[in-house]
Design a protein around this motif. Structure first.
Motif: not given
Length: 360
Positions: A224-228, A233-240, A250-255, A259-262
């Protein structure tokens, strides 16, 4: 000529091998569920039986429909003790519903009851029926003793009595944990049972089903991944991703948005969730689509559009690959997800067997 379930599915005649049978074609998706009987002998190996049943249950769950049904059988019916002392309810063999496959399940003490004339008579009878016949572990030697493996390739454990193999000249043993040769299924022991059942599933409904089962098991095995506590940045990506299911990013747009590279984003997902961002994004969209379809909240086209699919054809293809069923089967909750068939294992009403009446 006897026709088995494997003959029904294979595209043409061929030599005995694990690849003589073709997968279930799409036009055959309405074919009735394959019915498998497990014939238990007193002091049977419950671990081997569990290893045989679990792939069937998981196949039904992954496919989202009843591909396989099973019956737990014995010669006389009633409760039967496993080698570990656990009693298992069984149905009389002659009261089983029409079977496509019958698999014999024994233990280390096969001669407890297997030497009875009635048992050997019934075994000989079933060996002549137009169904597929199998055995788990040492129970394969019982098939060999009545000639049910003569002319078939088979996988058998070492015999208890020295010289047993030499006395059975018609056997063609293979040095493999399991073997499916046309209408015969054998394996060396409990650890090989799952491989045997996976081969049966692959030959009747395609290897894609087995691959989906393996992926499902892999996902279930992830901790289980404790999301809290997950990286911000992972939480931000999942929220988006969750906020953009209809107009996907797009993955580039998401990255760029977080604020990080693809490349770093892909590493983050692989390390934290065990998959790529695009795979996780697609999973989210498909899971949302299924929720909407089962809740009756829109047509297939409307749901496809709401979940970010550019065409109905692309949506249907992705949906089938993920869930093993066409999305139309989920419209208005029409799909029946079967978590298991244990409730159908004990039959209350006798039904004629596909093999005909048994000798008495």
């Amino acid at each position: 000529m006897a026709i088995s379930v494997f003959d029904v599915f294979k595209p043409g005649e061929g030599a005995a091998s694990s690849h003589t049978v073709g997968p279930l074609r799409e036009c055959e998706s309405d074919r009735p569920a394959l019915r498998i009987g497990f014939w238990l002998i007193e002091a049977f190996d419950s671990y081997a039986l569990a290893n045989a049943l679990e792939p069937l249950r998981l196949a039904n769950q992954v496919a989202g429909r009843t591909l396989y049904q099973w019956d737990i059988l014995s010669l006389q019916g009633g409760a039967l003790n496993a080698s570990n002392g656990i009693a298992t309810a069984t149905t009389r063999l002659d009261q089983a519903q029409a079977l496509d496959v019958l698999i014999l399940c024994g233990g280390d003490s096969l001669h407890a009851g297997a030497d009875q004339p009635d048992f050997r008579q019934q075994l000989c009878h079933w060996a002549m029926q137009p169904i597929s016949l199998g055995a788990l572990g040492k129970a394969g030697w019982l098939l060999a003793q009545v000639g049910a493996l003569d002319g078939w390739r088979c996988s058998l454990p070492e015999p208890d009595a020295p010289g047993s193999l030499a006395a059975l000249n018609e056997l063609t043993p293979v040095a493999a944990p399991f073997c499916v040769d046309r209408q015969r299924l054998t394996c060396v022991g409990p650890q090989a049972v799952q491989g045997l059942m996976h081969e049966l599933l692959a030959q009747t409904h395609g290897r894609g089903l087995v691959l989906r089962m393996e992926k499902h098991a892999e996902r279930q095995a992830r901790p289980l991944q404790a999301m809290h506590n997950a990286p911000a940045r992972l939480q931000a990506a999942l929220a988006l991703m969750g906020d953009h299911l209809s107009r996907t990013l797009g993955i580039d747009e998401l990255a760029e948005a977080i604020g990080m590279s693809r490349r770093h984003l892909e590493r983050l997902f692989k390390r934290s969730l065990g998959c790529s961002p695009s795979r996780h994004y697609l999973d989210l969209r498909l899971q949302r689509a299924r929720q909407l379809l089962q809740a009756g909240e829109g047509s297939m086209a409307e749901v496809a559009q709401e979940c970010g699919f550019v065409s109905l054809q692309h949506f249907a293809r992705c949906y089938r690959q993920y869930f093993g069923a066409h999305p139309r089967e989920d419209v208005d909750g029409g799909l029946r997800v079967i978590a298991g068939c244990q409730s159908t294992s004990i039959l209350n009403v006798p039904a004629p067997s596909r093999a005909g009446s048994l000798p008495h």
